[in-house]
Design an enzyme around this catalytic site. Sequence first.
Site, PDB file in Angstrom:
ATOM      1  N   ARG A  58       0.806  -1.218   0.000  1.00  0.00           N
ATOM      2  CA  ARG A  58       0.000   0.000   0.000  1.00  0.00           C
ATOM      3  C   ARG A  58       0.841   1.271   0.000  1.00  0.00           C
ATOM      4  NH1 ARG A  58      -2.445  -4.015   1.826  1.00  0.00           N
ATOM      5  NH2 ARG A  58      -0.683  -4.238   3.226  1.00  0.00           N
ATOM      6  N   THR A  59       1.855   1.319   0.854  1.00  0.00           N
ATOM      7  CA  THR A  59       2.642   2.552   0.949  1.00  0.00           C
ATOM      8  C   THR A  59       3.357   2.835  -0.369  1.00  0.00           C
ATOM      9  OG1 THR A  59       2.964   2.220   3.322  1.00  0.00           O
ATOM     10  CG2 THR A  59       4.458   3.748   2.219  1.00  0.00           C
ATOM     11  N   LYS A  88      26.234  -5.051  -1.586  1.00  0.00           N
ATOM     12  CA  LYS A  88      27.690  -5.034  -1.788  1.00  0.00           C
ATOM     13  C   LYS A  88      28.417  -4.369  -0.622  1.00  0.00           C
ATOM     14  CE  LYS A  88      26.951  -4.541  -6.771  1.00  0.00           C
ATOM     15  NZ  LYS A  88      27.186  -3.687  -7.969  1.00  0.00           N
ATOM     16  N   ARG A 109      11.666   3.417   2.709  1.00  0.00           N
ATOM     17  CA  ARG A 109      11.351   2.514   3.818  1.00  0.00           C
ATOM     18  C   ARG A 109      12.602   1.723   4.133  1.00  0.00           C
ATOM     19  NH1 ARG A 109       6.033  -1.168   4.438  1.00  0.00           N
ATOM     20  NH2 ARG A 109       5.308   0.922   4.978  1.00  0.00           N
ATOM     21  N   HIS A 137       6.165   5.754  11.268  1.00  0.00           N
ATOM     22  CA  HIS A 137       5.586   5.696   9.926  1.00  0.00           C
ATOM     23  C   HIS A 137       4.673   6.921   9.805  1.00  0.00           C
ATOM     24  CE1 HIS A 137       4.240   4.375   6.160  1.00  0.00           C
ATOM     25  NE2 HIS A 137       3.832   3.146   6.435  1.00  0.00           N
TER      26      HIS A 137
END
Length: 310
Positions: A58-59, A88, A109, A137
């Site tokens: 959703r985000t 890496k 995120r 959030h």
Amino acid sequence: MIHISNLLHVIGSKQFDKAALGELFLAAKEMEQLASQGGANHFGDKIMCSLFFEASTRTRFSFESAMHRLGGRVIGTENASQFSSAIKGETLEDTIRVVSSYCDLIVMRHTEVGAAQRAAAVSTVPIVNAGDGSGEHPTQALLDLFTIQKELGRIDGLHIVMIGDLTYGRTVHSLSYLLSNYQDVKISFIAPDNARIPVYVKQYLEEKGIVYEETPDLLKVAQTADVFYQTRIQKERFPSIDEYNKAAGKYIIDLPLLDQMRKEALILHPLPRAGEIHADVDADPRAAYFRQAQNGLFMRMAIIEKCLGV
């Protein structure tokens, strides 16, 4: 257009006061109207990077859709932990320094608390925190609050119940901080013993004069509460499967509980859900979680407007 002051970054909920929230709500309402008309070409020359080191549906989709609705373009990855130079050994700071030279806005995120603040410290473009581990959030909390205002017409004076994984539930932390801007709000925290609200969240509420309680009795508060904010017990964040099993399935919203709720109550969930709200609740008009998810598009359009300017 509603001309709202520009944001440099969106890192956490504490950066917003009541006036800024009201401004965002007005902007989100305007974005809802704009989206219903197919969007607009506000940012045809802008590129947003969606940099997701942790899973999201959703985000990520709502932010990307929001940018497209505003006429902008999107680059990014949904699994930056594996499909970026992080695998890496590149530091987050170096990744941000490079990526910020390719775009005009980064929505990120990350798995680590504080990652958004680290990114903002080196980025040359706005950083929007789309979730940093079990920390915050803020954009989810903004759309949650917008949904409450939209559905109930007010936030002042409401009794809000937060249920489930309150230790690792970053949406609960961010929403608690936002609610501290309002008058006569009461919060009831209901969680298993190993998933209770963190001390630092309670201390913040105390500093702001917000009344709260911790109680195990969901049935009791069901009779007086205005908003039920249910959350998933996040299996991936618990230190062991045994700890997860202690918390899972303790608090569920089902039809018998609905019978105890006020007719004007509101049921929210940041989603995804995993059994903590029964599917047979979905048809009840008080179940607003899918409307809440749709509001995410409008609020994130408003946030992009605020970050990029008009």
